[in-house]
Design a protein around this motif. Structure first.
Motif, PDB file in Angstrom:
ATOM      1  N   SER A 242       0.739  -1.342  -0.181  1.00  0.00           N
ATOM      2  CA  SER A 242       0.085  -0.148   0.110  1.00  0.00           C
ATOM      3  C   SER A 242       0.790   1.020  -0.347  1.00  0.00           C
ATOM      4  O   SER A 242       0.693   2.091  -0.380  1.00  0.00           O
ATOM      5  N   ILE A 243       2.179   0.972   0.607  1.00  0.00           N
ATOM      6  CA  ILE A 243       2.940   2.686   0.962  1.00  0.00           C
ATOM      7  C   ILE A 243       3.936   2.303  -1.002  1.00  0.00           C
ATOM      8  O   ILE A 243       3.533   3.321  -1.142  1.00  0.00           O
ATOM      9  N   SER A 246       1.327   4.247  -2.796  1.00  0.00           N
ATOM     10  CA  SER A 246       1.272   5.229  -2.671  1.00  0.00           C
ATOM     11  C   SER A 246      -0.271   5.948  -1.756  1.00  0.00           C
ATOM     12  O   SER A 246      -1.784   7.063  -1.779  1.00  0.00           O
ATOM     13  N   ASP A 247      -1.090   5.027  -1.666  1.00  0.00           N
ATOM     14  CA  ASP A 247      -2.347   4.666  -0.968  1.00  0.00           C
ATOM     15  C   ASP A 247      -2.268   5.158   0.933  1.00  0.00           C
ATOM     16  O   ASP A 247      -2.233   3.874   1.168  1.00  0.00           O
ATOM     17  N   GLU A 248      -2.008   5.984   1.226  1.00  0.00           N
ATOM     18  CA  GLU A 248      -1.680   6.098   1.958  1.00  0.00           C
ATOM     19  C   GLU A 248      -2.913   5.430   2.973  1.00  0.00           C
ATOM     20  O   GLU A 248      -2.942   6.036   4.403  1.00  0.00           O
ATOM     21  N   ALA A 251      -2.505   1.581   3.952  1.00  0.00           N
ATOM     22  CA  ALA A 251      -1.486   1.580   3.951  1.00  0.00           C
ATOM     23  C   ALA A 251      -1.785   2.120   5.834  1.00  0.00           C
ATOM     24  O   ALA A 251      -1.694   1.214   6.569  1.00  0.00           O
ATOM     25  N   CYS A 317       4.295   6.896   1.610  1.00  0.00           N
ATOM     26  CA  CYS A 317       2.996   7.194   0.661  1.00  0.00           C
ATOM     27  C   CYS A 317       3.322   8.432   0.069  1.00  0.00           C
ATOM     28  O   CYS A 317       2.755   8.188  -1.690  1.00  0.00           O
ATOM     29  N   THR A 318       3.591   9.478   0.361  1.00  0.00           N
ATOM     30  CA  THR A 318       3.405  10.783  -0.714  1.00  0.00           C
ATOM     31  C   THR A 318       4.310  11.377  -0.963  1.00  0.00           C
ATOM     32  O   THR A 318       4.700  12.561  -1.640  1.00  0.00           O
TER      33      THR A 318
END
Length: 413
Positions: A242-243, A246-248, A251, A317-318
């Motif tokens: 998930s990280i 890029s799906d915070e 995650a 993630c970002t």
């Protein structure tokens, strides 16, 4: 008798969930209805219907059913069942339901193999762990694996209602809210849901059940976590992926599951790995920031540790992503493991003595700081792989800037 056993379905028409296996026209349903049962392995979490379905299969196949549990069965228990195959009772074969087969060692599993092969025993084995890791290969190759999935809340609702009715409650005493709370809070496990029903019955004395009571009795039942089992690695895998993706929000969800289960060390370790593996050279400072967050979390302990770890998760993630360093070291290790690790180039060796047989005496090392841009071209890799390229610059801003600098100092622009 536990409530879960009292209301255990006895036919496929009453069986809850697993419609991908036993729905109309599905393969397992067709096998059961044929009455000719092959060796089966049921893989899935507790309370998803593995034992119930084994009972239904035995009834439908008109075969004597014997049950063993891998946590308590001994070699003597296995021999006793094998002995039955030579009796009138075992004529036509015995159906053996072996629960928790992952606890049987290789020798115990092998003892069944001969009788599985000749048809004296038809095996239905159940496991909560990945059978491809825990079941002896010869048995696995002679069996068909079916995966049982956690039930949805809607699939559990009927079982909860039947449980309350069997416990002496009227329909009017049980609100839809209570049913939903128990179904949602037990994580797809029918047995846990019925245990919650029993507890409600004990505490409410057949009166109306308050939603607060149902919530208190089932609020933590959905957490399925075993630090030595598949669930542990599944959560960590989902967390890192998930990280990486890029799906915070996802995650943070998996971080919450780790922390709710009290597994602070695994969350910290996986964050550090992810910072190096997936963010890498696109944002090299990320690992330093994550290390600071991890150190803070370990010093604070739970529940406060959740705050710096959440910051680390959102940062990763970002952030821009690069796995170039991860790929480069794996390529280098692959060469070393393949034996491509020749002698060091002479100019890199930590010695200055040449034997009489060396024609070109001297180390001939070129000191880069003595040259423009602190760079001079010379061979560093062993002869066998002197032209090997492990690292490829990523397409992010930082690595492209590094590539431009590299080309500049090598006078390639």
């Amino acid at each position: 008798m536990p409530l879960a056993d009292k209301i255990r379905p006895k036919s496929l028409s009453d069986f809850a969930g697993q419609q991908h296996l036993v729905g109309e026209g599905r393969i397992l349903r067709r096998i059961i209805e044929s009455g000719k049962i092959p060796n089966l392995i049921f893989y899935g979490a507790s309370g998803t219907g593995k034992t119930t379905l084994a009972n239904i299969i035995a009834e439908n196949a008109n075969m004597p059913l014997r049950k063993l549990n891998g946590t308590s069965a001994s070699t003597a228990d296995i021999k006793q069942i094998i002995a039955e195959t030579n009796t009138l009772m075992g004529y036509g074969g015995i159906l053996l339901y072996l629960d928790e087969i992952q606890y049987f060692n290789k020798k115990q599993q092998q003892s069944l193999l001969e009788f599985i092969e000749n048809g004296d025993i038809t095996l239905i084995a159940a496991t909560t762990e990945n059978p491809y890791f825990y079941v002896y290969g010869a048995i696995l190759s002679r069996s068909t694996v079916f995966e049982f999935k956690p039930l949805t809340p809607d699939e559990i609702h009927p079982a909860i209602r039947r449980g309350f009715e069997l416990s002496g409650f009227n329909k009017s005493d049980i609100s839809d809210e209570v049913i939903s709370i128990i179904a949602q809070g037990t994580g797809g496990d029918v047995r846990k849901a019925l245990n919650a029903v029993e507890l409600c019955a004990l505490t409410c004395n057949n009166g109306e059940i308050a939603a607060e009571v149902a919530l208190e009795l089932s609020q933590k039942a959905a957490i399925k976590y075993d630090r030595q089992g598949d669930a542990h690695y599944d959560i960590l895998s989902a967390f890192q992926k998930s990280i990486r993706g890029s799906d915070e929000n996802a995650a943070l969800h998996y971080l919450a599951r780790l922390l709710t289960a009290g597994d602070l060390p695994s969350a910290c370790r996986r964050l550090l790995v992810t910072a190096a593996e997936d963010i890498g050279l696109a944002f090299p400072n990320a690992i330093a920031i994550v290390k600071a967050c991890v150190d803070s979390a370990l010093q604070l302990g739970l529940p406060e540790a959740r705050i710096p770890l959440a910051e680390a998760v959102i940062l990763l993630c970002t952030s821009p992503k690069s796995n170039s360093a991860y790929l480069a070291i794996d390529k280098a290790i692959a060469d070393v493991e393949a034996g491509l690790a020749g002698d060091f180039p002479r100019q890199l060796q930590n010695k200055h003595f040449d034997g009489a047989d060396v024609k070109n005496k001297g180390q001939h090392y070129l000191y880069p700081h003595n040259y423009p841009n602190h760079y001079v071209e010379q061979q560093y890799l062993p002869d066998e792989i002197k032209d090997r390229v492990y690292y490829e610059f990523g397409d992010n801003k930082l690595e492209q800037a590094a590539r431009e600098y590299r080309e500049k100092v090598r006078d390639r622009k």
